[in-house]
Design a protein around this motif. Sequence first.
Motif, PDB file in Angstrom:
ATOM      1  N   ARG A   1     -55.035  -9.426  19.664  1.00 40.73           N
ATOM      2  CA  ARG A   1     -54.004  -9.063  18.696  1.00 40.73           C
ATOM      3  C   ARG A   1     -52.693  -8.665  19.640  1.00 40.73           C
ATOM      4  N   ASP A   2     -51.690  -9.209  19.431  1.00 44.86           N
ATOM      5  CA  ASP A   2     -50.228  -8.723  20.253  1.00 44.86           C
ATOM      6  C   ASP A   2     -49.744  -7.541  19.250  1.00 44.86           C
TER       7      ASP A   2
ATOM      8  N   THR B   1     -45.979  -7.750  17.751  1.00 50.10           N
ATOM      9  CA  THR B   1     -45.729  -9.153  16.863  1.00 50.10           C
ATOM     10  C   THR B   1     -47.017  -8.993  15.664  1.00 50.10           C
ATOM     11  N   ASP B   2     -48.052  -8.092  15.823  1.00 54.31           N
ATOM     12  CA  ASP B   2     -49.233  -8.200  15.122  1.00 54.31           C
ATOM     13  C   ASP B   2     -49.908  -9.341  14.617  1.00 54.31           C
ATOM     14  N   SER B   3     -49.570 -10.517  15.628  1.00 57.55           N
ATOM     15  CA  SER B   3     -50.411 -11.598  15.457  1.00 57.55           C
ATOM     16  C   SER B   3     -51.452 -11.781  16.329  1.00 57.55           C
ATOM     17  N   GLN B   4     -52.350 -12.428  16.081  1.00 58.12           N
ATOM     18  CA  GLN B   4     -53.541 -12.475  16.549  1.00 58.12           C
ATOM     19  C   GLN B   4     -53.740 -13.843  17.225  1.00 58.12           C
ATOM     20  N   PHE B   5     -54.523 -14.067  18.582  1.00 59.93           N
ATOM     21  CA  PHE B   5     -54.421 -15.187  19.424  1.00 59.93           C
ATOM     22  C   PHE B   5     -55.510 -15.356  20.030  1.00 59.93           C
TER      23      PHE B   5
ATOM     24  N   ASN C   1     -55.666 -16.486  10.502  1.00 65.98           N
ATOM     25  CA  ASN C   1     -54.483 -16.179  11.021  1.00 65.98           C
ATOM     26  C   ASN C   1     -54.459 -16.087  12.618  1.00 65.98           C
ATOM     27  N   TYR C   2     -54.996 -17.154  13.505  1.00 70.75           N
ATOM     28  CA  TYR C   2     -54.992 -17.159  14.788  1.00 70.75           C
ATOM     29  C   TYR C   2     -53.880 -18.049  15.470  1.00 70.75           C
ATOM     30  N   LYS C   3     -53.536 -17.938  16.439  1.00 76.02           N
ATOM     31  CA  LYS C   3     -52.689 -19.031  17.351  1.00 76.02           C
ATOM     32  C   LYS C   3     -53.532 -19.328  18.571  1.00 76.02           C
TER      33      LYS C   3
ATOM     34  N   GLU D   1     -47.887 -22.714  23.393  1.00 70.42           N
ATOM     35  CA  GLU D   1     -48.562 -22.507  22.212  1.00 70.42           C
ATOM     36  C   GLU D   1     -49.223 -23.947  21.871  1.00 70.42           C
TER      37      GLU D   1
END
Length: 105
Positions: free
Chosen positions: A34-35, A38-42, A86-88, A101
């Motif tokens: 998790r970043d 940005t609260d994004s998961q990757f 919700n993953y990149k 990406e």
Amino acid sequence: METNIENDINIDENWYYAVIQDPGTSVEQFVGYRDEETDSQFLPVFKTKQEAHKCFKQMPKDLFNAKYEAQAIIEEDLFKLIDGQNYKIYLLDEKGTIVEELGNK
């Protein structure tokens, strides 16, 4: 006939290496992050096993309770893995820098 892809020899451009936690067990899973900014998961992936090993040495992990292994996975299976989640997927280099990406071409 079994194919050995251990040495990155003639890996098709659609193959990547991802890090697996506790490979070969009932709790085997891909390692994602998790970043915090940005609260994004990757899910980090790499073009070579060597890049995966070098970068993963720098990444946070549970060294006392888990084992890790870089394994080859085809791009199509990566997208199936994150479908509906919700993953990149980021292609990283050996220093952990985002190269691109995936799926966002």
